[in-house]
Design a protein around this motif. Structure first.
Motif, mmCIF file in Angstrom:
data_model
loop_
_atom_site.group_PDB
_atom_site.id
_atom_site.type_symbol
_atom_site.label_atom_id
_atom_site.label_comp_id
_atom_site.label_asym_id
_atom_site.label_seq_id
_atom_site.Cartn_x
_atom_site.Cartn_y
_atom_site.Cartn_z
ATOM 1 N N ALA A 262 0.838 -1.211 0.000
ATOM 2 C CA ALA A 262 0.000 0.000 0.000
ATOM 3 C C ALA A 262 0.868 1.254 0.000
ATOM 4 O O ALA A 262 0.630 2.186 -0.775
ATOM 5 N N LEU A 263 1.884 1.289 0.845
ATOM 6 C CA LEU A 263 2.756 2.467 0.899
ATOM 7 C C LEU A 263 3.582 2.598 -0.377
ATOM 8 O O LEU A 263 3.739 3.695 -0.915
ATOM 9 N N ILE A 264 4.085 1.482 -0.875
ATOM 10 C CA ILE A 264 4.873 1.521 -2.108
ATOM 11 C C ILE A 264 4.022 2.069 -3.249
ATOM 12 O O ILE A 264 4.464 2.940 -4.011
ATOM 13 N N SER A 265 2.798 1.610 -3.352
ATOM 14 C CA SER A 265 1.884 2.099 -4.392
ATOM 15 C C SER A 265 1.600 3.587 -4.223
ATOM 16 O O SER A 265 1.607 4.349 -5.205
ATOM 17 N N LEU A 266 1.351 4.019 -3.008
ATOM 18 C CA LEU A 266 1.086 5.430 -2.736
ATOM 19 C C LEU A 266 2.266 6.298 -3.165
ATOM 20 O O LEU A 266 2.092 7.296 -3.869
ATOM 21 N N TYR A 267 3.472 5.940 -2.744
ATOM 22 C CA TYR A 267 4.634 6.751 -3.083
ATOM 23 C C TYR A 267 4.882 6.767 -4.589
ATOM 24 O O TYR A 267 5.287 7.794 -5.136
#
Length: 172
Positions: A133-138
Motif C-alpha cells: 500500500a505504501l509503495i503504491s502510494l509513493y
C-alpha cells in the motif's frame, strides 16, 4: 482539517504519535512481529529525538480533523553527508477511518516543503518490501525504488523509495 507541527511540550501528542508508530509496525508486520520490533518507550523517545535539534534535524507533523482530534502524523529528518543530504520521511500514519481522504498526499507535500526549507532537493523513505500500500502510494507521487536494504529485525526485506523534489530528473 489541517496539518501542523506537533506541540513539542505536549506529552499527550508525543505519546499518541508513539502509539500510532507501534500501530504502523503491527499493521505492516503483523501483531507478533510488529510488537517485537520496538517498545512503546523507545518509540516515544524516537519522536522526542526528532524534535531535539541537538540530536537530529527533524520535524514531526500531525493532521487534525475539524473537531481537533489528531488523525495522523509524519516524522521527517535530514540524513546523509553534509555534502549530499537528503530528506527522509521516517514514518507516516493515518488512522483507518481517515484514510483515502488525501492526508497522505498532504503529508508528502508538507514534507517536500520542509525539505526545501532545509535546502534539500531529494526525498526518500524506507519501508518493508511487503508494504504494498505504501509503495503504491509513493509511486503515485513520483517515487521509484532506488535501493534494497538488509532484512530488518523481522526478517522482511526493506526497500528505499526516492525522488527529486523540484525537478523531473527521476529517482536519485
Amino acid at each position: 482539517m489541517a496539518i501542523r507541527e506537533i506541540d513539542p511540550s505536549s506529552d499527550a501528542e508525543i505519546s499518541l504519535v508513539a502509539e500510532r508508530m507501534l500501530d504502523t509496525l503491527i499493521e505492516v508486520e503483523g501483531p507478533e512481529r510488529g510488537i517485537g520490533i520496538h517498545s512503546l518507550p523507545w518509540l516515544k523517545e524516537r519522536v522526542q529525538w526528532h524534535l531535539d535539534p541537538s540530536q537530529s534535524q527533524g520535524q514531526v507533523f500531525v493532521a487534525t480533523a475539524t473537531d481537533g482530534h489528531i488523525v495522523g502524523h509524519s516524522l521527517l529528518r535530514i540524513e546523509g553527508r553534509a555534502s549530499d543530504p537528503f530528506g527522509l520521511v521516517a514514518t507516516t500514519y493515518i488512522i483507518p477511518s481517515a484514510r483515502r481522504s488525501g492526508w497522505a498526499g498532504q503529508f508528502l507535500e508538507r514534507a517536500h516543503g520542509w525539505f526545501r526549507e532545509q535546502g534539500v532537493n531529494r526525498s526518500c523513505t524506507w519501508t518493508s518490501g511487503t508494504n504494498t500500500a505504501l509503495i503504491s502510494l509513493y509511486r503515485k507521487f513520483g517515487y521509484d525504488m532506488v535501493d534494497h536494504g538488509p532484512h530488518g529485525s523481522t526478517g522482511t526485506p526493506m526497500v528505499k523509495l526516492g525522488r527529486y523534489i523540484d525537478d523531473q530528473q527521476g529517482a536519485p
